[in-house]
Scaffold this active site. Structure first.
Site, PDB file in Angstrom:
ATOM      1  N   ASP A   1     -60.403 -66.991  28.783  1.00 37.79           N
ATOM      2  CA  ASP A   1     -60.792 -65.588  28.950  1.00 37.79           C
ATOM      3  C   ASP A   1     -59.628 -64.766  28.400  1.00 37.79           C
ATOM      4  O   ASP A   1     -58.629 -64.559  29.085  1.00 37.79           O
ATOM      5  CB  ASP A   1     -61.043 -65.276  30.425  1.00 37.79           C
ATOM      6  CG  ASP A   1     -61.411 -63.821  30.651  1.00 37.79           C
ATOM      7  OD1 ASP A   1     -62.125 -63.248  29.799  1.00 37.79           O
ATOM      8  OD2 ASP A   1     -60.989 -63.253  31.678  1.00 37.79           O
TER       9      ASP A   1
ATOM     10  N   GLU B   1     -64.338 -66.329  24.946  1.00 37.54           N
ATOM     11  CA  GLU B   1     -65.248 -65.185  24.968  1.00 37.54           C
ATOM     12  C   GLU B   1     -65.130 -64.372  23.684  1.00 37.54           C
ATOM     13  O   GLU B   1     -64.030 -64.132  23.188  1.00 37.54           O
ATOM     14  CB  GLU B   1     -64.932 -64.299  26.177  1.00 37.54           C
ATOM     15  CG  GLU B   1     -65.957 -63.212  26.401  1.00 37.54           C
ATOM     16  CD  GLU B   1     -65.744 -62.463  27.710  1.00 37.54           C
ATOM     17  OE1 GLU B   1     -66.342 -61.400  27.859  1.00 37.54           O
ATOM     18  OE2 GLU B   1     -64.987 -62.948  28.573  1.00 37.54           O
TER      19      GLU B   1
ATOM     20  N   ASP C   1     -59.771 -63.814  36.313  1.00 37.10           N
ATOM     21  CA  ASP C   1     -59.487 -64.288  34.956  1.00 37.10           C
ATOM     22  C   ASP C   1     -59.663 -65.801  34.850  1.00 37.10           C
ATOM     23  O   ASP C   1     -60.261 -66.300  33.898  1.00 37.10           O
ATOM     24  CB  ASP C   1     -58.076 -63.882  34.522  1.00 37.10           C
ATOM     25  CG  ASP C   1     -57.913 -62.373  34.454  1.00 37.10           C
ATOM     26  OD1 ASP C   1     -58.655 -61.740  33.683  1.00 37.10           O
ATOM     27  OD2 ASP C   1     -57.058 -61.831  35.178  1.00 37.10           O
TER      28      ASP C   1
END
EC number: 3.1.21.10
Length: 180
Positions: free
Chosen positions: A7, A66, A138
Site C-alpha cells: 500500500d 495499489e 496501512d
C-alpha cells in the site's frame, strides 16, 4: 506461493506478506516503511531500500500494489505516484513480478463491496488470515492487496459468494458486512 502486498505512500508505505497454498492463505508478516521528514529523493530512496530489504527477508514469488487514483489535490497524486514508482522499482530490480489493482478491486476482492470502509477491510483481513490482532490501516490494506492478488483480483461473489476460508467458519459477506 508467497505474495508481497504493498500500500504505497510517501510518509507511510504499508506491506503485507502472505503464503497461498490452494485456497488456504497464511499470514507471514506485515508492517510499515516510514520515511523521515526529509527531501523527496531521500524519502523515495527509503521506500526503495525498504522494499528491497523486505524482498531479501521474505523472498516473495509475486507482488501486488495499489494503482494510483486521481485525488482532488493533483500535488498529492503526483507524490503518491512517485512513492509507488519507488516501490515498483524495488520489486522490478529484485525480479519480483508486479500486479496492479485499483482500490475498488481490492475492496471487492477482500470485502465483497467496493465502497467498504477501512474498518471493514481490517476486520476481513483479520478473519481471512485468522489474525489475533487488528493490523493498522496501512498494513491491513497491504495484506488486503496480497489477498486480492491471491484471489486473482476477483470478487468474493465471483468466487461463489463466499471466500473458502470464511465458508469453513460458517461466514459470508452481504453488502460489505460479514454475517454468520
Amino acid at each position: 506461493m508467497r505474495i508481497l502486498g504493498i500500500d504505497p505512500g510517501l510518509r507511510v508505505t504499508g506491506f503485507g506478506v502472505i503464503d497461498q497454498s490452494g485456497h488456504t492463505l497464511s499470514y507471514v508478516a506485515s508492517g510499515v516503511i516510514k520515511t523521515a521528514d526529509a527531501d523527496l529523493p531521500s524519502r523515495l530512496g527509503t521506500i526503495f531500500e525498504g522494499i528491497s530489504t523486505l524482498i531479501r527477508q521474505h523472498s516473495p514469488d509475486q507482488s501486488a500494489i495499489e494503482k494510483v487514483f486521481v485525488n482532488v489535490n493533483p500535488q498529492s497524486t503526483l507524490l503518491l505516484g512517485q512513492a509507488r514508482g519507488a516501490a515498483i522499482c524495488g520489486l522490478v530490480a529484485s525480479g519480483v513480478p508486479v500486479a496492479e489493482y485499483t482500490a475498488l478491486q481490492l475492496k471487492q476482492a477482500v470485502v465483497g463491496y467496493g465502497r467498504a470502509t477501512k474498518e471493514q477491510m481490517q476486520q476481513m483481513v483479520v478473519r481471512l488470515l485468522n489474525l489475533s490482532g487488528v493490523p493498522g490501516t496501512d498494513a491491513a490494506d497491504a495484506l488486503g492487496m496480497a489477498i486480492c492478488h491471491a484471489h486473482g483480483g476477483t470478487t468474493l461473489s465471483t468466487l461463489g459468494g463466499i471466500a473458502p476460508s470464511l465458508a469453513k467458519k460458517g461466514l459470508r459477506v452481504r453488502r460489505g458486512r460479514l454475517v454468520g
